[in-house]
Design an enzyme around this catalytic site. Structure first.
Site, short mmCIF file in Angstrom:
data_model
loop_
_atom_site.label_atom_id
_atom_site.label_comp_id
_atom_site.label_asym_id
_atom_site.label_seq_id
_atom_site.Cartn_x
_atom_site.Cartn_y
_atom_site.Cartn_z
NE ARG A 23 35.63 45.28 49.41
CZ ARG A 23 35.14 46.29 48.73
NH1 ARG A 23 34.47 46.05 47.62
NH2 ARG A 23 35.31 47.53 49.15
NE ARG A 78 27.35 48.88 50.12
CZ ARG A 78 26.32 49.70 50.21
NH1 ARG A 78 25.74 50.18 49.13
NH2 ARG A 78 25.83 50.05 51.39
CG HIS A 79 32.99 45.51 52.89
ND1 HIS A 79 33.61 44.28 52.99
CD2 HIS A 79 34.00 46.41 52.78
CE1 HIS A 79 34.92 44.43 52.95
NE2 HIS A 79 35.18 45.71 52.82
CB VAL A 80 26.43 44.89 50.58
CG1 VAL A 80 26.65 44.17 49.26
CG2 VAL A 80 24.96 45.13 50.83
#
Length: 419
Positions: free
Chosen positions: A104, A162-164
């Site tokens: 995300r 996950r922010h990735v």
């Protein structure tokens, strides 16, 4: 006399029969001794053939593994071993995408989607793994391998979020999952992040002040126009090159604003992402997710529109947002030209997919560059480490200038609709 002659003739006939049988036995190769010698020779030949086959099979497996059809047959038929009979059965190969990754993008409605996923995971019985790491989007090679291995062993079906930045599983010979994501207008995303870092959301400004104790007041109340027009690090490149790296990947060049990162991001979208939606058309995005991944998102729109969900979701709206001036917006737009190129590409792909599936919009799409109405469902937690801007003068919002600001806001919105 006749009886004696008949008996002698019978005896001679029996003797001739015995002689024929004896001669046939002598001529036949199937004597006990010859049968034994043939069996040993045949046995040796079979053993030699089996040995050649075993060594060939071993050599073949070491150089690429068994044929795909054998693997598929094994998955279909299963194994029948003692261990399999005395432990939980292995998961079946599911007839739908059973490994989904939602990497995300910050401030693009991901909190909204995560809240929905928590409800859907309980309803549809899939494993939802939502990482609490918000400030590490770029990983070393070993960190990439470790994360991908941890993701691949999650019991299926699963959805990991996950922010990735994009991870290329196939580079490390790990099965590539299905990717999904949502982006939004780059300037709207930037403004949402700018004010959220300073003032948080409707859950309480004091809670956010506790989360950013190191931010000084002159930084917290820095006017957005001063930040943009005087090129503070937070409001200039490469900090504005934010969305593209989530799709370009972990390569160092993905963080440099330019055509290389832009084109690689587009290629990854076409090859690895099942859907990249747009926040300005969130309901249509949810409808497409429901159509493409029904085992995860079936019934998502009814949940999103339910009053109970709205009570929770409305608490995540960014507070104290103010639009920049028209001059500042023009400067910001020029600095984010690669971001807008990518955003327009995503919107085009999104509309093509809607047309291909035959999806009619649940509601007309909103204007992509509107700053008039706060967007209560757009906020996510801060995902980047604190920046090192130099503080400037403290400037509180002036409530007495509301009429002038409203007139300027209208001009800015008109320019953004027709840049």
């Amino acid at each position: 006399m006749m009886v004696v002659m008949m008996m002698m003739k019978s005896h001679s006939n029996s003797n001739s029969v015995r002689r024929k049988l004896h001669s046939s036995v002598q001529a036949s190769p199937w004597r006990p001794g010859s049968l034994l010698r043939f069996s040993l020779r045949d046995y040796a030949f079979c053993m030699a053939t089996l040995s050649v086959f075993c060594f060939g099979s071993l050599f073949y497996q070491l150089n690429g593994g068994p044929p795909k059809i054998l693997l598929e047959m094994r998955q279909y038929l299963g194994d029948s071993t003692f261990a399999d009979d005395h432990r939980p059965p292995a998961p079946r190969v599911l007839p739908f995408p059973s490994q989904v990754v939602y990497n995300r993008v910050g401030k693009c409605g991901s909190r909204t989607v995560v809240l929905l996923l928590r409800i859907l995971a309980e309803k549809h019985r899939f494993n939802l793994v939502s990482s609490d790491i918000h400030n590490k989007t770029r990983l070393t090679e070993q960190e990439q391998v470790d994360l991908m291995k941890n993701i691949s062993v999650i019991p299926q079906p699963f959805l990991y979020t996950r922010h990735v930045h994009f991870l290329n599983f196939t580079r490390f010979r790990i099965e590539q999952p299905v990717y999904i994501n949502i982006i939004r207008d780059p300037i709207n995303r930037f403004l949402s992040n700018y004010f959220f870092r300073r003032f948080g959301d409707w859950r309480g400004e004091q809670n956010h002040l506790i989360r950013t104790p190191g931010m000084k007041d002159d930084e917290r109340y820095l006017d957005i126009n001063v930040c943009i027009l005087e090129s503070y690090p937070e409001c200039s490149n490469p900090r504005l090159f934010y969305i593209i790296p989530y799709f370009c990947g972990q390569h160092p060049q993905c963080r440099e604003p330019g055509l290389w990162a832009l084109e690689r991001a587009k290629q990854n979208v076409l090859e690895n992402f099942l859907l990249v939606g747009v926040l300005e058309e969130l309901e249509d995005t949810l409808l497409l997710l429901e159509r493409l991944l029904p085992h995860y998102f079936s019934g998502v729109l009814s949940i999103y529109k339910s009053p109970d969900y709205r009570k929770i979701g409305n608490l995540t709206g960014t507070v104290r947002k103010q639009p920049p001036t028209l001059e500042a917006l023009q400067v910001l737009y020029q600095r984010m030209k690669y971001e807008y190129d990518f955003y327009n590409f995503i919107r085009e792909q999104f509309h093509l997919l809607k047309k291909k599936i035959g999806l009619r919009s649940a509601a007309p799409p909103t204007i992509p560059h509107s700053f008039k109405t706060p967007e209560p469902m757009e906020v996510d937690q801060e995902e980047e480490p604190d920046q090192e801007e130099e503080p400037d003068q403290e400037e509180e919002p002036d409530q007495e200038e509301e009429p002038d600001q409203e007139e300027e806001l209208e001009d800015a919105s008109l320019w953004l609709v027709h840049p």
